[in-house]
Design an enzyme around this catalytic site. Structure first.
Site, short mmCIF file in Angstrom:
data_model
loop_
_atom_site.label_atom_id
_atom_site.label_comp_id
_atom_site.label_asym_id
_atom_site.label_seq_id
_atom_site.Cartn_x
_atom_site.Cartn_y
_atom_site.Cartn_z
N SER A 268 -6.01 -2.96 -9.42
CA SER A 268 -5.17 -2.91 -7.98
C SER A 268 -4.51 -4.03 -7.57
O SER A 268 -4.12 -4.59 -7.99
CB SER A 268 -6.37 -3.53 -7.07
OG SER A 268 -7.02 -3.45 -6.02
N TYR B 151 -12.50 -10.13 -3.64
CA TYR B 151 -12.08 -8.87 -5.31
C TYR B 151 -11.43 -9.03 -5.50
O TYR B 151 -10.56 -8.68 -6.64
CB TYR B 151 -12.16 -7.63 -3.40
CG TYR B 151 -11.46 -6.76 -4.59
CD1 TYR B 151 -12.16 -5.62 -5.10
CD2 TYR B 151 -10.24 -5.84 -3.73
CE1 TYR B 151 -12.20 -4.43 -5.76
CE2 TYR B 151 -10.32 -5.10 -4.29
CZ TYR B 151 -10.74 -3.96 -5.49
OH TYR B 151 -10.09 -2.79 -5.57
#
Length: 236
Positions: A145, A158
């Site tokens: 990501s 995250y």
């Protein structure tokens, strides 16, 4: 079309979103597909869609698997080997994007992200890499990501897990040099999926799942001597 004819591709997190679209795009290139996720009903729906999309060409297998459970993952690899053959492409796409602040104290959510985003990636690689090395061929894809490149005040944990995915990818690229096994890290920006349904970043259009799937197809269809190590896909 058919650049991956006869190749066996395993895609985790394939029941919805990016994973489902990656599986469809790989199938359209002729690959046999193994769909992996925890929800078998959704996997079977994607399986039917791929069968229709490809006019029933190629094999499509749906295997219910919890990638955070190493025994589940190793059983997955054994099942694929027994029923289809050697895995040529393994896409580590499954991920958890939960409340990411440290101050929240949501330990269970941190653990879920670590178990899926980090341990799940390592389990998947470990399950298929020995066979790839013995054959001097294969391609590992880690879907990370842009949160592995940048950290916001709401994405601490995250982002930490996605930094870890990128570190694993970068290290493996060096470990696997001259082995014939390729390693690609894909870092998507915000994509329009169930995971992003609660996002508040409305200043730019979100990416579509096909944008990420096309990046995967690009990487795995390069000549054997070309290793696309890192692809970052952001909205304009």
């Amino acid at each position: 079309m058919n650049k991956l004819q006869g190749k066996i591709a395993v895609v985790t997190g394939a029941s919805t979103g990016i994973g489902a679209t990656i599986a469809k795009e790989l199938a359209m290139e002729g690959a046999h597909i193994v769909l992996v996720a925890r929800r078998l009903d959704k996997l079977n729906k994607v399986k039917s869609e791929i069968t229709e999309l490809t006019n029933n060409k190629g094999n499509v297998m749906a295997v219910q698997t919890d990638i955070s459970d190493k025994n589940d993952v190793y059983q997955l690899a054994k099942k694929v080997q027994a029923e289809l053959g050697n895995v040529d492409i393994f896409v580590n796409n499954a991920g958890q994007m939960l409340a990411g602040t440290v101050r929240s104290g949501k330990v269970e959510e941190w653990e879920a992200m670590v178990d899926v985003n980090i341990k799940g990636v390592l389990y998947g690689i470990d399950a298929v890499l020995p066979s790839m090395l013995s054959r001097s061929t294969g391609h590992l894809i880690n879907v990370a990501s842009v949160s592995g490149l940048e950290v916001t005040k709401t994405s601490t944990v995250y982002s930490a897990t996605k930094h870890a995915v990128r570190a694993i990818s970068m290290g493996l690229e060096k470990e696997l040099a001259r082995t014939g096994v390729r390693m690609t890290n894909i870092s998507p920006g915000m994509v329009d999926t169930d995971l992003s349904s609660n996002n508040t970043w409305n200043d730019r259009k979100m990416l579509e799942t096909k944008d990420i799937a096309k990046a995967v197809v690009y990487a795995v269809t390069q000549p054997d001597y070309v290793n696309v190590n890192e692809v970052t896909v952001r909205p304009v």
